[in-house]
Design an enzyme around this catalytic site. Structure first.
Site, PDB file in Angstrom:
ATOM      1  N   LYS A  65      56.200  47.708 -12.593  1.00 20.29           N
ATOM      2  CA  LYS A  65      56.126  46.717 -11.528  1.00 20.29           C
ATOM      3  C   LYS A  65      56.757  47.249 -10.248  1.00 20.29           C
ATOM      4  CE  LYS A  65      57.214  41.865 -10.555  1.00 20.29           C
ATOM      5  NZ  LYS A  65      57.871  40.636 -11.073  1.00 20.29           N
ATOM      6  N   ASN A 112      51.599  49.439  -6.943  1.00 22.78           N
ATOM      7  CA  ASN A 112      51.277  49.018  -5.568  1.00 22.78           C
ATOM      8  C   ASN A 112      52.561  48.808  -4.771  1.00 22.78           C
ATOM      9  OD1 ASN A 112      48.485  49.052  -5.267  1.00 22.78           O
ATOM     10  ND2 ASN A 112      48.227  47.064  -6.226  1.00 22.78           N
ATOM     11  N   SER A 168      43.279  52.918  -7.797  1.00 22.47           N
ATOM     12  CA  SER A 168      42.324  51.820  -7.675  1.00 22.47           C
ATOM     13  C   SER A 168      41.252  51.920  -8.740  1.00 22.47           C
ATOM     14  CB  SER A 168      41.673  51.824  -6.293  1.00 22.47           C
ATOM     15  OG  SER A 168      40.789  50.724  -6.170  1.00 22.47           O
ATOM     16  N   LYS A 184      46.313  53.251   0.174  1.00 23.04           N
ATOM     17  CA  LYS A 184      45.958  52.258  -0.842  1.00 23.04           C
ATOM     18  C   LYS A 184      46.139  50.838  -0.298  1.00 23.04           C
ATOM     19  CE  LYS A 184      44.998  50.623  -4.989  1.00 23.04           C
ATOM     20  NZ  LYS A 184      45.532  49.288  -5.102  1.00 23.04           N
ATOM     21  N   GLY A 196      41.320  49.247 -11.361  1.00 18.72           N
ATOM     22  CA  GLY A 196      41.690  48.315 -12.418  1.00 18.72           C
ATOM     23  C   GLY A 196      41.785  48.978 -13.780  1.00 18.72           C
ATOM     24  N   GLU A 204      39.336  45.580   0.982  1.00 19.72           N
ATOM     25  CA  GLU A 204      38.870  44.827  -0.201  1.00 19.72           C
ATOM     26  C   GLU A 204      38.942  43.320   0.048  1.00 19.72           C
ATOM     27  OE1 GLU A 204      40.960  44.030  -4.454  1.00 19.72           O
ATOM     28  OE2 GLU A 204      40.683  46.149  -3.932  1.00 19.72           O
ATOM     29  N   LYS A 252      48.492  39.145  -3.877  1.00 21.09           N
ATOM     30  CA  LYS A 252      49.698  39.785  -4.394  1.00 21.09           C
ATOM     31  C   LYS A 252      50.597  40.387  -3.324  1.00 21.09           C
ATOM     32  CE  LYS A 252      48.105  40.827  -9.078  1.00 21.09           C
ATOM     33  NZ  LYS A 252      47.867  41.898 -10.083  1.00 21.09           N
ATOM     34  N   VAL A 299      48.842  47.695 -19.677  1.00 19.81           N
ATOM     35  CA  VAL A 299      47.441  48.091 -19.835  1.00 19.81           C
ATOM     36  C   VAL A 299      47.115  49.309 -18.973  1.00 19.81           C
ATOM     37  CG1 VAL A 299      45.054  47.370 -19.500  1.00 19.81           C
ATOM     38  CG2 VAL A 299      46.701  45.767 -20.466  1.00 19.81           C
ATOM     39  N   ARG A 334      42.208  32.704   2.216  1.00 16.91           N
ATOM     40  CA  ARG A 334      42.902  32.515   0.934  1.00 16.91           C
ATOM     41  C   ARG A 334      44.035  31.506   1.091  1.00 16.91           C
ATOM     42  NH1 ARG A 334      43.086  38.001  -2.758  1.00 16.91           N
ATOM     43  NH2 ARG A 334      41.041  38.829  -2.139  1.00 16.91           N
ATOM     44  N   HIS A 355      43.179  50.193   1.831  1.00 16.83           N
ATOM     45  CA  HIS A 355      42.059  50.000   0.899  1.00 16.83           C
ATOM     46  C   HIS A 355      42.020  48.557   0.425  1.00 16.83           C
ATOM     47  CE1 HIS A 355      40.773  49.462  -3.285  1.00 16.83           C
ATOM     48  NE2 HIS A 355      39.890  50.430  -3.116  1.00 16.83           N
ATOM     49  N   ARG A 391      50.871  35.820  32.642  1.00 18.31           N
ATOM     50  CA  ARG A 391      52.138  36.430  32.232  1.00 18.31           C
ATOM     51  C   ARG A 391      52.971  36.809  33.456  1.00 18.31           C
ATOM     52  NH1 ARG A 391      52.091  41.119  29.809  1.00 18.31           N
ATOM     53  NH2 ARG A 391      53.873  40.730  28.423  1.00 18.31           N
TER      54      ARG A 391
END
Length: 484
Positions: free
Chosen positions: A82, A109, A135, A189, A137, A196, A267, A20, A294, A192, A452
């Site tokens: 990919k 990416n 960027s 990127k 999509g 995001e 990802k 796409v 996440r 970025h 330490r």
């Protein structure tokens, strides 16, 4: 096979990979008056794409050598395949077919260190390799993305016109710039995407507070977000969040968001951002909190057991509803500033580490359109770097100082309230802790250094004369016997 160009006429640009993103970028390039040659590993994809776009300046090739021969020199071709091994495999196939000065662009990416390695290998062969962040999509690819190319500066002039023509446009110009050498484009990127992650988590926490603390419905929260999108919080992510919350599931007739399982995927670019930040010693707690959130979300089965075991149910806020909504807005805004500040600091650190001449004002400019983190906030970020190009942190800019100072009381209230009600707000909390630590004249790491030195003789500097260098103390000799 071809559309409207004869087989003897050379195409001006090439696209490898007709997923796409590849298809949409090819059509975007063609829309802007350039003929495009395309190739895909599966030949039938090429046929379908050309057939679906009869009348356009598109040359389809099922043979890779013919694809290369169909391009004018210096050949310029964009790979949309990919990331990982497929990129190396593709370069091994195509490099022997190219000639000195030809340009190959990786628009996936890819990890920036892989891009550095590939650029060096291609340079030895007299070829130009660019790693370019893309960027926006599918929609951005078709109608105008934000583009972050990195490679040899003298070769950029052969791509500049095409990239500027297909990039998103704002009042500040096309959303593309030459970022820097070798892996700079993919590095920017990557960061970025880290910003995001942070931005998405902050919005999710605002949503969670509105639904659990105030009991608002999805439609009511959509109205709140739509209102926020007309003010300082205006951004693509707030805009789509408002729209998402109005979607109705055709099966249950409930808000679609309410029937989506609360397990978020990732990802890899966010993880890379956190890893590089650790390597460079740059704190990015907002982004790290988003990654942790996440990961915790994916532990759904364990969370269900733990929730039942502890009987955890968030409490409701009993105060003024409008007041809390306004406070959450302020907390989101201040936290968002921290997320961008962390990302910009990480870009600056990467530029220093790898000798990239990255212009942070330009990065803010090209993020104003096309990309996922486009936001009204990018205008004052640009202005901050106009005032001080070498600004160490956005938090040190006078304008941002005023913005955060105004939002801080509500920010603190929201973080404290979330904790008291039992509503997790890790990115809000991490952002506030980052702000408090960054602006603190004294932190407790004097005790950390003492520990330490005590157990590992790691030394410390004296606060009264740090210029004297690192020293070690015999702690056992200094500790009174009565304390043992």
């Amino acid at each position: 096979m071809s559309s409207t160009i004869s087989a003897t006429k050379l195409a001006q640009f090439g696209v490898i990979g007709l997923g796409v993103m590849g298809q949409n970028l090819a059509l975007n390039i063609e829309d802007h008056g350039q003929s495009v040659a395309v190739w895909n590993l599966e030949p039938d994809w090429v046929g379908r794409f050309v057939s679906a776009n009869q009348g356009k300046q598109i040359v389809g090739n099922t043979d890779l050598a013919q694809f290369v021969r169909s391009l004018e020199r210096p050949r310029r071709m964009l790979m949309m395949i990919k990331a990982g091994d497929p990129v190396d495999q593709m370069l091994e196939r195509i490099a022997p077919l190219l000639e000195e000065g030809d340009i190959v662009i990786d628009g996936g990416n890819s990890f920036f260190k892989d891009t550095q390695r590939r650029e060096a290998a291609m340079r030895v062969r007299g070829l130009n390799f660019f790693g370019m962040g893309v960027s926006g999509g599918e929609e951005g690819a078709r109608n105008g993305p934000s583009l972050m190319p990195g490679g040899a500066e003298d070769a950029y002039k052969h791509m500049q016109h095409t990239l500027e023509s297909i990039a998103a446009k704002t009042s500040s110009g096309p959303c593309v710039t030459y970022v820097g050498a070798d892996g700079a484009g993919h590095y920017v990127k990557m960061v970025h995407n880290g910003i995001e992650y942070g931005d998405m988590q902050l919005i999710a926490e605002a949503y969670d507070l509105l639904r659990h603390a105030l009991g608002l419905s999805a439609k009511e929260i959509a109205d709140v977000f739509a209102r926020w999108n007309r003010g300082p919080l205006a951004s693509y992510l707030i805009e789509i969040s408002a729209e998402i919350l109005t979607a109705i599931d055709p099966e249950t007739h409930k808000p679609l968001v309410d029937v989506i399982l609360d397990k978020a995927g990732q990802k890899g670019t966010g993880k890379w951002t956190a890893q590089i930040a650790l390597d460079l010693g740059i704190p990015i707690p907002t982004i790290s909190a988003a990654l942790d959130a996440r990961a915790l979300s994916s532990m759904k089965d364990q969370r269900l057991v733990a929730s039942a075991q502890y009987g955890r149910t968030p409490a409701r806020y009993t105060g003024d509803r409008a007041e809390l909504i306004a406070a959450i807005s302020d907390a989101l805004y201040a936290s968002k500033i921290c997320s961008y500040a962390q990302g910009m600091s990480l870009i600056a650190a990467g530029a220093h580490e790898w000798n990239w001449k990255i212009d942070l004002r330009e990065i803010a400019r090209i993020w104003k359109g096309g990309c996922i983190i486009r936001a009204l906030l990018l205008d004052p970020i640009m202005q901050a770097f106009d005032r001080q190009p070498a600004l160490p942190s956005l938090l040190l800019d006078a304008d941002f100082q005023a913005r955060i100072t105004a939002a801080a009381p509500a920010w603190r209230k929201v973080v404290g309230l979330a904790a008291s009600l039992g509503i997790p707000a890790p990115a809000f909390s991490a952002s506030l802790a980052y702000f408090d630590a960054y602006t603190a004249a004294q932190l407790p790491q004097n005790l950390t250094q003492a520990q330490r030195d005590f157990f590992g003789a790691h030394t410390y500097q004296r606060a009264d004369r740090p210029e004297a260098g690192f020293v070690h103390s015999d702690w056992n000799a200094l500790i009174p016997r009565s304390s043992r």
